[in-house]
Structures are given as C-alpha cells and as structure tokens.
Scaffold this motif. Structure first.
Motif, PDB file in Angstrom:
ATOM      1  N   LEU A  98       0.833  -1.196   0.000  1.00 40.01           N
ATOM      2  CA  LEU A  98       0.000   0.000   0.000  1.00 40.01           C
ATOM      3  C   LEU A  98       0.874   1.254   0.000  1.00 40.01           C
ATOM      4  O   LEU A  98       1.821   1.351   0.779  1.00 40.01           O
ATOM      5  CB  LEU A  98      -0.911   0.002   1.229  1.00 40.01           C
ATOM      6  N   ARG A  99       0.539   2.220  -0.852  1.00 38.60           N
ATOM      7  CA  ARG A  99       1.294   3.471  -0.933  1.00 38.60           C
ATOM      8  C   ARG A  99       0.325   4.651  -0.810  1.00 38.60           C
ATOM      9  O   ARG A  99      -0.120   5.218  -1.800  1.00 38.60           O
ATOM     10  CB  ARG A  99       2.088   3.547  -2.250  1.00 38.60           C
ATOM     11  N   PRO A 100      -0.003   5.019   0.408  1.00 37.02           N
ATOM     12  CA  PRO A 100      -0.974   6.097   0.594  1.00 37.02           C
ATOM     13  C   PRO A 100      -0.390   7.463   0.248  1.00 37.02           C
ATOM     14  O   PRO A 100       0.811   7.700   0.381  1.00 37.02           O
ATOM     15  CB  PRO A 100      -1.305   6.013   2.079  1.00 37.02           C
ATOM     16  N   LYS A 101      -1.253   8.355  -0.174  1.00 38.97           N
ATOM     17  CA  LYS A 101      -0.861   9.741  -0.379  1.00 38.97           C
ATOM     18  C   LYS A 101      -0.855  10.495   0.950  1.00 38.97           C
ATOM     19  O   LYS A 101      -0.053  11.408   1.160  1.00 38.97           O
ATOM     20  CB  LYS A 101      -1.845  10.394  -1.357  1.00 38.97           C
ATOM     21  N   LEU A 102      -1.739  10.079   1.846  1.00 35.29           N
ATOM     22  CA  LEU A 102      -1.986  10.850   3.060  1.00 35.29           C
ATOM     23  C   LEU A 102      -2.444   9.920   4.174  1.00 35.29           C
ATOM     24  O   LEU A 102      -3.111   8.922   3.915  1.00 35.29           O
ATOM     25  CB  LEU A 102      -3.099  11.875   2.768  1.00 35.29           C
ATOM     26  N   ALA A 103      -2.073  10.266   5.422  1.00 38.96           N
ATOM     27  CA  ALA A 103      -2.627   9.607   6.608  1.00 38.96           C
ATOM     28  C   ALA A 103      -3.248  10.674   7.494  1.00 38.96           C
ATOM     29  O   ALA A 103      -2.566  11.609   7.929  1.00 38.96           O
ATOM     30  CB  ALA A 103      -1.554   8.840   7.374  1.00 38.96           C
ATOM     31  N   HIS A 104      -4.548  10.564   7.735  1.00 34.16           N
ATOM     32  CA  HIS A 104      -5.269  11.526   8.577  1.00 34.16           C
ATOM     33  C   HIS A 104      -5.267  11.001  10.012  1.00 34.16           C
ATOM     34  O   HIS A 104      -5.767   9.912  10.286  1.00 34.16           O
ATOM     35  CB  HIS A 104      -6.701  11.692   8.074  1.00 34.16           C
ATOM     36  N   ILE A 105      -4.703  11.799  10.925  1.00 37.06           N
ATOM     37  CA  ILE A 105      -4.511  11.374  12.316  1.00 37.06           C
ATOM     38  C   ILE A 105      -5.076  12.436  13.259  1.00 37.06           C
ATOM     39  O   ILE A 105      -4.788  13.634  13.105  1.00 37.06           O
ATOM     40  CB  ILE A 105      -3.009  11.176  12.633  1.00 37.06           C
ATOM     41  N   ILE A 106      -5.877  12.005  14.234  1.00 36.19           N
ATOM     42  CA  ILE A 106      -6.335  12.892  15.316  1.00 36.19           C
ATOM     43  C   ILE A 106      -5.600  12.439  16.571  1.00 36.19           C
ATOM     44  O   ILE A 106      -6.012  11.471  17.227  1.00 36.19           O
ATOM     45  CB  ILE A 106      -7.864  12.799  15.501  1.00 36.19           C
ATOM     46  N   PRO A 107      -4.504  13.072  16.948  1.00 39.14           N
ATOM     47  CA  PRO A 107      -3.603  12.490  17.949  1.00 39.14           C
ATOM     48  C   PRO A 107      -4.056  12.633  19.397  1.00 39.14           C
ATOM     49  O   PRO A 107      -3.685  11.818  20.245  1.00 39.14           O
ATOM     50  CB  PRO A 107      -2.292  13.241  17.719  1.00 39.14           C
ATOM     51  N   ASN A 108      -4.824  13.672  19.686  1.00 35.24           N
ATOM     52  CA  ASN A 108      -5.171  13.949  21.081  1.00 35.24           C
ATOM     53  C   ASN A 108      -6.667  13.836  21.311  1.00 35.24           C
ATOM     54  O   ASN A 108      -7.465  14.514  20.647  1.00 35.24           O
ATOM     55  CB  ASN A 108      -4.700  15.356  21.468  1.00 35.24           C
ATOM     56  N   PHE A 158      -1.400  14.112   8.086  1.00 34.08           N
ATOM     57  CA  PHE A 158      -2.251  15.259   8.380  1.00 34.08           C
ATOM     58  C   PHE A 158      -2.638  15.174   9.855  1.00 34.08           C
ATOM     59  O   PHE A 158      -3.457  14.340  10.246  1.00 34.08           O
ATOM     60  CB  PHE A 158      -3.485  15.251   7.489  1.00 34.08           C
ATOM     61  N   GLU A 159      -2.034  16.024  10.666  1.00 31.91           N
ATOM     62  CA  GLU A 159      -2.288  16.051  12.110  1.00 31.91           C
ATOM     63  C   GLU A 159      -3.470  16.977  12.390  1.00 31.91           C
ATOM     64  O   GLU A 159      -3.333  18.199  12.405  1.00 31.91           O
ATOM     65  CB  GLU A 159      -1.038  16.537  12.851  1.00 31.91           C
ATOM     66  N   ASP A 160      -4.620  16.392  12.595  1.00 33.77           N
ATOM     67  CA  ASP A 160      -5.864  17.126  12.832  1.00 33.77           C
ATOM     68  C   ASP A 160      -6.051  17.205  14.346  1.00 33.77           C
ATOM     69  O   ASP A 160      -6.441  16.233  14.987  1.00 33.77           O
ATOM     70  CB  ASP A 160      -7.003  16.349  12.157  1.00 33.77           C
ATOM     71  N   ASP A 161      -5.794  18.382  14.929  1.00 38.36           N
ATOM     72  CA  ASP A 161      -5.547  18.437  16.375  1.00 38.36           C
ATOM     73  C   ASP A 161      -6.338  19.540  17.091  1.00 38.36           C
ATOM     74  O   ASP A 161      -5.752  20.409  17.744  1.00 38.36           O
ATOM     75  CB  ASP A 161      -4.040  18.657  16.588  1.00 38.36           C
ATOM     76  N   PRO A 162      -7.674  19.515  17.029  1.00 33.67           N
ATOM     77  CA  PRO A 162      -8.436  20.589  17.663  1.00 33.67           C
ATOM     78  C   PRO A 162      -8.659  20.423  19.165  1.00 33.67           C
ATOM     79  O   PRO A 162      -9.133  21.359  19.814  1.00 33.67           O
ATOM     80  CB  PRO A 162      -9.780  20.533  16.922  1.00 33.67           C
ATOM     81  N   TYR A 163      -8.314  19.243  19.718  1.00 33.50           N
ATOM     82  CA  TYR A 163      -8.678  18.955  21.113  1.00 33.50           C
ATOM     83  C   TYR A 163      -7.507  19.030  22.088  1.00 33.50           C
ATOM     84  O   TYR A 163      -7.703  18.864  23.295  1.00 33.50           O
ATOM     85  CB  TYR A 163      -9.297  17.543  21.203  1.00 33.50           C
ATOM     86  N   ALA A 164      -6.301  19.280  21.590  1.00 38.12           N
ATOM     87  CA  ALA A 164      -5.101  19.144  22.419  1.00 38.12           C
ATOM     88  C   ALA A 164      -5.150  19.992  23.688  1.00 38.12           C
ATOM     89  O   ALA A 164      -4.674  19.568  24.741  1.00 38.12           O
ATOM     90  CB  ALA A 164      -3.866  19.500  21.605  1.00 38.12           C
ATOM     91  N   GLU A 165      -5.716  21.193  23.606  1.00 37.11           N
ATOM     92  CA  GLU A 165      -5.724  22.089  24.767  1.00 37.11           C
ATOM     93  C   GLU A 165      -6.732  21.671  25.831  1.00 37.11           C
ATOM     94  O   GLU A 165      -6.657  22.113  26.973  1.00 37.11           O
ATOM     95  CB  GLU A 165      -6.044  23.519  24.311  1.00 37.11           C
ATOM     96  N   VAL A 166      -7.698  20.810  25.451  1.00 43.23           N
ATOM     97  CA  VAL A 166      -8.759  20.433  26.395  1.00 43.23           C
ATOM     98  C   VAL A 166      -8.306  19.193  27.161  1.00 43.23           C
ATOM     99  O   VAL A 166      -8.832  18.100  27.024  1.00 43.23           O
ATOM    100  CB  VAL A 166     -10.088  20.203  25.660  1.00 43.23           C
ATOM    101  N   ARG A 167      -7.307  19.378  27.994  1.00 43.23           N
ATOM    102  CA  ARG A 167      -6.648  18.289  28.715  1.00 43.23           C
ATOM    103  C   ARG A 167      -7.073  18.309  30.179  1.00 43.23           C
ATOM    104  O   ARG A 167      -6.972  19.337  30.851  1.00 43.23           O
ATOM    105  CB  ARG A 167      -5.125  18.459  28.608  1.00 43.23           C
ATOM    106  N   PHE A 168      -7.555  17.169  30.685  1.00 45.68           N
ATOM    107  CA  PHE A 168      -7.978  17.065  32.081  1.00 45.68           C
ATOM    108  C   PHE A 168      -6.846  16.570  32.980  1.00 45.68           C
ATOM    109  O   PHE A 168      -6.722  16.987  34.123  1.00 45.68           O
ATOM    110  CB  PHE A 168      -9.150  16.082  32.232  1.00 45.68           C
ATOM    111  N   ARG A 169      -6.064  15.625  32.475  1.00 42.88           N
ATOM    112  CA  ARG A 169      -5.019  14.968  33.259  1.00 42.88           C
ATOM    113  C   ARG A 169      -3.771  14.805  32.400  1.00 42.88           C
ATOM    114  O   ARG A 169      -3.842  14.752  31.172  1.00 42.88           O
ATOM    115  CB  ARG A 169      -5.486  13.576  33.715  1.00 42.88           C
ATOM    116  N   GLY A 170      -2.630  14.678  33.070  1.00 40.89           N
ATOM    117  CA  GLY A 170      -1.391  14.389  32.378  1.00 40.89           C
ATOM    118  C   GLY A 170      -0.732  15.621  31.788  1.00 40.89           C
ATOM    119  O   GLY A 170      -1.250  16.736  31.864  1.00 40.89           O
ATOM    120  N   GLU A 171       0.418  15.403  31.199  1.00 43.35           N
ATOM    121  CA  GLU A 171       1.199  16.479  30.605  1.00 43.35           C
ATOM    122  C   GLU A 171       0.983  16.507  29.091  1.00 43.35           C
ATOM    123  O   GLU A 171       0.723  15.474  28.476  1.00 43.35           O
ATOM    124  CB  GLU A 171       2.684  16.269  30.902  1.00 43.35           C
TER     125      GLU A 171
END
Length: 368
Positions: free
Chosen positions: A134-144, A173-186
């Motif tokens: 498989l040779r993808p053009k893109l990987a869409h990732i929501i990391p947090n 593609f790092e789709d990351d709209p939630y990173a700031e809404v952190r309850f616990r951890g660093e």
C-alpha cells in the motif's frame, strides 16, 4: 427538567454556559477600535495578519507556514483537495471522524482504516499494510483525545508514524483541535514539532481551530505546513472567497492577546472534566454492562454496548425517549454496530444522569 426536554450527547460543541460571551464582546470592540480598516475590508487570503503572526509564534514556526481558515473543517478540505486525487489511497483511523470519511469518499479516494486502540493508531498494523504494497498519499490522524474514541496517540507511536511517513513517502495530516482540552497528564509534543526536530523534508501538516477553546461560531481554524504548500493552498483560498472573515479573525486575535484564550481554556477544561467524570459515573450506574475508557481530555466518550445490542436501533429508541446520541457505525467504513459516541460538552452536569438513564431504557428496550 421535563421528559419532553431533549438531552443531547450528539454534538461536540461547548454549551453556552462555558463560552466567554463578555470576553468575546469586548474583544470584538477592541478589534474595531484598534483596526477599523482591517476588520471591515477584504484581507489577505492567508488570514488576518496579526492573528497569523500570533499563531506562528505560538507554534514556533514562520508566518509563511500558517494559513488561517474558516474553521478547521475548511482546512481539512483545502488539504484533501490539494493532495488527494480520485483513486488515491488514504489512511484514516478506525474509528475516525465521520466527516473525514464523508469528504474522502466523496472525492473518490480509496480509504483504508487502521485500528485505534488505547494508545492511538496501531502503527504496527499500518506498517504491515505498507510492507504489503500500500502506498498512501496521506494519513489523517487525530492524535489527542481522538474523535470519536477519546484516546491519545503515545509519544512512541508518534515517532513511529513519522518514521513510516518518511520511509514510505506519505504526508501525515495532524488534525488536532482537542489538544488544549486536557484534564489529566502532561501535554505531548505535536507530530509537527517531532517532524521539525528530525532530518529531511517535512512530512507533517498540522490543523487546529479555536472552535473547542473559544466557540464554534467564530469559525476560525488554521493550517501549518511547508511554505510552498501553504502558498499553493492560499491561491485556492483566494480564488474561492478572496478573503476569510476578517472581523472574526481580528476578534479572536484580540481575545488571544488579552489573555482571554488561556482563561477560556482553563474554564473549558474544568467544566468538561466534571462532565466527563459525571458521564462515566452515570454509565457505571445505569449501564454497568457497557465498556468504555474514561477520557483524559477532549469532548467524547466511546461506549461499547455489547454484541447483543444493535446501536442503530438504540439510536432510534433513545431519540424516542428524548436522548440524542451518535451511532458508532457513522465512524467506520464497516463496523461500530454495537457502539455509540457520547459527547459530554453540550450537556450540563444536572442533565447527564437523566440522559444516561434514558439511554439505558433505550438499550433495555432494544435488548427486550
């Protein structure tokens, strides 16, 4: 509370009581006072210049790496349209954001879902697909605090993902709209930062927005990527709408530089942390047979109802009882038939127990 009142676990948006209305009104006033010409005229397609600079400084990148957009969903669309052609292979998480699936399928992309577990996307499974050809053009990732699963990608898997992207030549593609809404951890390093710390051409494009930390109505998001990529997408933006919403972007800028963004983030974290804990408590009380992982941040909790429960039927039965949910199958190409996504952001604490009680009644009716 009456039985007729709808209790919605469906929409991933903050409820009105945790939006800083006064701060936004004051920020809009300051925007007009400080830059009346800028907020009332067409601006650059790249976005309101002071906000673009502020975002660049916050991420430690150059201004020419930033494009301010009308919400992060438009940032997604710009990147997909720029990089993906009909027939191209694209990696997404399993489960993943339903609108990502809809957008990519509408474009004619060949979408491949890779399993998400408690540590995020399974990079070993992804490597197996790549090694098989498989040779993808893109990987869409929501990391947090992933939408919909609520999990966070570990640092080890972030590094592994970047290694795979460099080895096999695809864009993350790092789709990351939630990173700031952190309850616990660093906070964990972004894929963008890890990529920049390595050698070679960049493989990560980052997107986020102010929807989850300020309010959805401002419709201000952004892309961060290589200057050449951002310049090309800016040309598309120029042809599409000439200028994004200068008033909204200037208001967000004034909100940020006054320190109101940090206060808003603190308030959103506190409110949603309480709601997430209350939702978990209510599920343990009313649906003890359900399985879920209590999230460490974000807007969503993913709940597995059991193999004997059809989530599509629960969706309808819950609606009849005044409880709105999202069925798990919306987040898969094929799967999720026994799961639901519950958003705890738009419900108040006093609604949660009653909402889950109604959901439990719906599950019992489907089982019965």
């Amino acid at each position: 509370m009456t039985a007729a009142q709808l209790i919605s676990f469906a929409r991933g948006a903050p409820s009105l009581d945790i939006i800083d209305i006064a701060g936004l009104k004051a920020a809009a006033g300051r925007a007009f006072d400080a830059d009346p010409a800028g907020v009332t005229a067409y601006g650059p397609a790249t976005g309101y210049a002071p906000l673009r600079t502020w975002i660049a400084e916050r991420y430690g990148v150059n201004e020419d790496q930033v494009l301010v957009t009308n919400g992060s969903l438009q940032a997604d669309a710009f990147l997909f349209n720029h990089l993906v052609s009909p027939g191209d292979d694209v990696i997404v998480e399993s489960p993943t954001y339903d609108r990502t699936l809809l957008s990519l399928k509408a474009m004619g992309a060949k979408v491949h879902q890779v399993t998400v577990d408690e540590n995020g996307i399974d990079t070993d499974e992804l490597r197996g697909l790549l090694e098989s050809g498989l040779r993808p053009k893109l990987a869409h990732i929501i990391p947090n605090y992933q939408n919909p699963a609520g999990v966070t990608l570990t640092v080890e898997r972030r590094a592994a993902l970047i290694t795979l992207a460099r080895e096999y030549g695809f864009t993350i593609f790092e789709d990351d709209p939630y990173a700031e809404v952190r309850f616990r951890g660093e906070p964990l390093p972004t894929l963008l930062a890890l990529d920049a710390a390595g050698d070679g051409e960049p493989v990560v494009v980052h997107a986020s927005s102010f929807t989850k930390t300020v309010c959805p109505g401002v419709r201000v998001g952004y892309l961060i990527g290589a200057p050449k990529l951002i310049a090309a997408i800016a040309k598309t933006a120029l042809n599409l709408y000439i200028s994004p919403n200068m008033l909204a972007e200037a208001t967000v800028y004034q909100f940020c530089v006054a320190g109101d963004l940090e206060k808003s983030i603190h308030g959103v974290r506190a409110a949603l942390s309480e709601r997430a804990a209350k939702l978990a408590e209510a599920l343990r009380t009313h649906l003890p047979e359900a399985t879920f992982t209590e999230p460490d941040g974000g807007y969503f909790l993913w709940v597995e109802l059991g193999e004997d429960v059809d989530a599509d039927a629960v969706f309808a039965a819950a609606a009849e009882r005044g409880c709105a949910v999202v069925k798990g199958s919306d987040f898969y190409l094929d799967g999720g038939r026994h799961a639901l996504r519950l958003a705890y952001s738009a419900v108040t604490v006093d609604q949660i127990d009653e909402g889950v009680r109604r959901l439990a009644e719906a599950v019992a009716a489907v089982r019965g």
